[in-house]
Write an enzyme that holds these catalytic residues in place. Sequence first.
Site, PDB file in Angstrom:
ATOM      1  N   HIS A   1       0.824  -1.211   0.000  1.00  0.00           N
ATOM      2  CA  HIS A   1       0.000   0.000   0.000  1.00  0.00           C
ATOM      3  C   HIS A   1       0.864   1.270   0.000  1.00  0.00           C
ATOM      4  CE1 HIS A   1      -3.503  -2.489   0.915  1.00  0.00           C
ATOM      5  NE2 HIS A   1      -2.866  -3.004   1.949  1.00  0.00           N
TER       6      HIS A   1
HETATM    7  O1  RIB Z   1      -5.048   0.237   4.421  1.00  0.00           O
HETATM    8  C1  RIB Z   1      -3.661   0.181   4.252  1.00  0.00           C
HETATM    9  C2  RIB Z   1      -2.975   1.131   5.170  1.00  0.00           C
HETATM   10  O2  RIB Z   1      -3.229   0.752   6.523  1.00  0.00           O
HETATM   11  C3  RIB Z   1      -1.437   1.109   5.031  1.00  0.00           C
HETATM   12  O3  RIB Z   1      -0.916   2.387   5.282  1.00  0.00           O
HETATM   13  C4  RIB Z   1      -1.006   0.154   6.105  1.00  0.00           C
HETATM   14  O4  RIB Z   1       0.304   0.459   6.604  1.00  0.00           O
HETATM   15  C5  RIB Z   1      -2.015   0.414   7.170  1.00  0.00           C
HETATM   16  O5  RIB Z   1      -1.568   1.523   7.920  1.00  0.00           O
END
Ligand code: RIB
Length: 298
Positions: free
Chosen positions: A231
């Site tokens: 992500h």
């Molecule tokens: O939904 C994904 C996010 O949530 C990313 O930033 C992961 O590190 C969590 O913080």
Amino acid sequence: MRRIPIVIDTDPGIDDAAALGLAFYRDELDVKLITTVSGNVDIHNITRNALKLVTFFDKDIPVAKGMETPLLNPALGNKVHGETGMDGYNFPEPARTILKEHAVEATRSLLEESEEKITLVPVGPLTNIAALLLMYPQLKDKIERVVLMGGSLSGGNVNGAAEFNIWADPHAAKIVFESGLDIVMIGLDVTLKARIGEDVLSKSPNKSAEMFDAIFRNYRDGDMEQGVAMHDSCAIAYLTNPEMFTVEPRHVKVVTEGPASGMTMEVFRNEEPNVHVAVGIDVEAFKEWFLGTLAKMV
Ligand code: RIB
Ligand code: CA
């Protein structure tokens, strides 16, 4: 090459660790400051993890500890990132300490002193960013733009509606999305496709790949065969290689109450766009980008 000065606001966090490491090795980026925010685990572990990472990569980048709880919601945390937030690898003890200033104050100082505008790269809940905008609205003029990992126009990961970073502090997200700043939303629409597993890591047998392999195996957001969702690295990739992404102007509101709290809801009529949303990603280009950067790392 003109390097883009950035602040990474983060809640390491397994995918945060990859994003930070990659950012450290991109010539396009000048990481001026790392600020921590409560999210994946508690702020103590998150901040310790950030110090572990700058030590692991031997980078002299200041770390400032930020908000310990969301603006209004009760303290959160989840176990998708394990007990410490970076389980699975025996990191060396941090060789650095945090700044004495709070993350918001450290960011304020940087914005005030910088001759050029700074790009904010939040990859956790938006609590620190919202606090900065509430306390120092005049500093918006020193912010180039906000490239954030968060949100989704195609369903959540906490529930059917909400993505974790927005869900964890929806009131902060609302403040940021309504700030009038130039915002790029790198959400689940693209990040769930950006998966890195042992097929990629095995092609770059270095210490960083070994560390990533160890901590990724503790990440419940995927597995090493299919790959785990990178992500936060998508926000870094957008900064250096925006051509990998398809981005469209949309009007997005943040739901702050009720069962859909944390949803980034698109509004179709009578509203000017307020966010550039990443709606597509060249997955193969992302994997090549990840591997190419990883190969430069320790
Ligand atoms: O939904 C994904 C996010 O949530 C990313 O930033 C992961 O590190 C969590 O913080
Ligand atoms: Ca994160």
